[in-house]
Design an enzyme around this catalytic site. Sequence first.
Site, PDB file in Angstrom:
ATOM      1  N   TYR A   1       0.820  -1.215   0.000  1.00 26.09           N
ATOM      2  CA  TYR A   1       0.000   0.000   0.000  1.00 26.09           C
ATOM      3  C   TYR A   1       0.853   1.263   0.000  1.00 26.09           C
ATOM      4  CZ  TYR A   1      -3.900  -3.083   1.264  1.00 26.09           C
ATOM      5  OH  TYR A   1      -4.851  -4.062   1.284  1.00 26.09           O
TER       6      TYR A   1
ATOM      7  N   LYS B   1       3.777 -15.337   2.357  1.00 31.63           N
ATOM      8  CA  LYS B   1       3.757 -16.047   1.071  1.00 31.63           C
ATOM      9  C   LYS B   1       5.225 -16.306   0.705  1.00 31.63           C
ATOM     10  CE  LYS B   1       1.525 -17.578  -2.595  1.00 31.63           C
ATOM     11  NZ  LYS B   1       0.646 -18.767  -2.558  1.00 31.63           N
TER      12      LYS B   1
ATOM     13  N   ASP C   1      -2.472 -18.369   1.434  1.00 29.55           N
ATOM     14  CA  ASP C   1      -3.563 -19.098   0.757  1.00 29.55           C
ATOM     15  C   ASP C   1      -4.082 -20.219   1.649  1.00 29.55           C
ATOM     16  OD1 ASP C   1      -0.970 -20.008   0.336  1.00 29.55           O
ATOM     17  OD2 ASP C   1      -1.402 -20.935  -1.583  1.00 29.55           O
TER      18      ASP C   1
ATOM     19  N   ASP D   1      -5.438  -7.320   5.609  1.00 28.10           N
ATOM     20  CA  ASP D   1      -6.652  -6.648   5.137  1.00 28.10           C
ATOM     21  C   ASP D   1      -7.671  -7.703   4.698  1.00 28.10           C
ATOM     22  OD1 ASP D   1      -8.434  -4.809   4.167  1.00 28.10           O
ATOM     23  OD2 ASP D   1      -7.100  -3.943   2.670  1.00 28.10           O
TER      24      ASP D   1
ATOM     25  N   ASP E   1     -11.139  -9.469   6.955  1.00 23.81           N
ATOM     26  CA  ASP E   1     -12.504  -9.420   6.422  1.00 23.81           C
ATOM     27  C   ASP E   1     -13.092 -10.823   6.341  1.00 23.81           C
ATOM     28  OD1 ASP E   1     -12.645  -6.708   6.223  1.00 23.81           O
ATOM     29  OD2 ASP E   1     -13.135  -6.667   4.089  1.00 23.81           O
TER      30      ASP E   1
END
Length: 355
Positions: free
Chosen positions: A135, A190, A222, A246, A250
């Site tokens: 970001y 990852k 994942d 993020d 959620d």
Amino acid sequence: MKIAVLPGDGIGKEIVAETLRVLGRLELKLEFEEAPVGGAGYEAAGYPLPEKTLALARQADAILFGAVGDPRYDALESSKRPEQAILGLRKALALFANLRPAQVYEELAEASALRPEVVAGLDILIVRELTGDIYFGEPKGIRQHPAGGREGFDTMRYSEAEIRRIAHVAFKAARSRGKSGGPRVCSVDKANVLETSRLWREVVAAEAKSYPDITLSHMYVDNCAMQLVRNPRQFDVIVTGNLFGDILSDEASMLTGSIGMLPSASLDANGKGLYEPIHGSAPDIAGKGVANPLATILSAALMLRYSLNQGVAAERLERAVKLTLRDGYRTADIYTAGTRKVGTAEMASAVAERL
Ligand code: NAD
């Protein structure tokens, strides 16, 4: 105790107003000062984080934030879009640690997207790094592609120091939660593909050596996305970077039944924090008086605990929310047959009465 109140856009205004009404029931000397942010900031000053708003946030003991975002501003250049306000505040105030508890209230286990027996008693904490990652990484942009057409690009980046300090927050939080079986931290990355993640994993593992009582594990993002649905109770604390956090938080919100139930705290190194629901401005229901105010009310409870040193008041507020749910009050997002459907104001009133 001075609290900067930044309601923002859409349902942000409704849920923050109701939360202030509930906070008013506590016998505390709280001083509130409100300022525009997001689309409202753009309207007032031409950009989403006006200087006066930032100055207020800097001098306050804590910040109560609603939500930002409005489809009317979607066409603006990215620096002027409402969402920049929250990114700007996090950066300016060095709010690098985002704590997102995901807890399943007994009464809402039925509202979860998963079977109640998979989520009943769920109590996990996602610790998300907030000020680094893709970001904020430079360079980024949209440019001409040599083979024709355009290409978009962003840069994922984490320094050792940034990884180290978020790892410490996660280890300390895990310790303080006192889960039976001992504190556990699962670091999510990852590392099979990304260099940033390889460094992340190495640094987190090295820092864990100072916390011999904590069981550290590593998981690819994942797999974590899958495990959160398959068997979410295996987790205690999850620590991860900005982008993965993020998305995973959620996902975790749906385990609890509603995005409208989840509070969050974003802390700096000294315990000052910004408190906000994890959901956005929900333009689809804004102005209708149906938004769930509980995530914001629970965020205010976190604020009392982490920044204002009012642990007892925080517990009272959380207990009032539990009693309200027990008594069957439900906004539309958590409504199930046989319960009592209410709007934003009525839900907040029910909490205030029980307080
Ligand atoms: P959203 O969280 O606003 O809404 C997603 C869905 O959840 C919608 O159907 C909405 O009605 C519902 N919902 C959200 N909060 C609710 C509540 N309290 N009670 C009942 N239902 C609720 O996400 P989105 O639709 O992807 O984004 C809308 C806007 O919010 C966008 O402009 C986005 O950029 C912004 N946004 C802001 C923040 C923030 O301020 N921190 C976070 C996420 C999204």
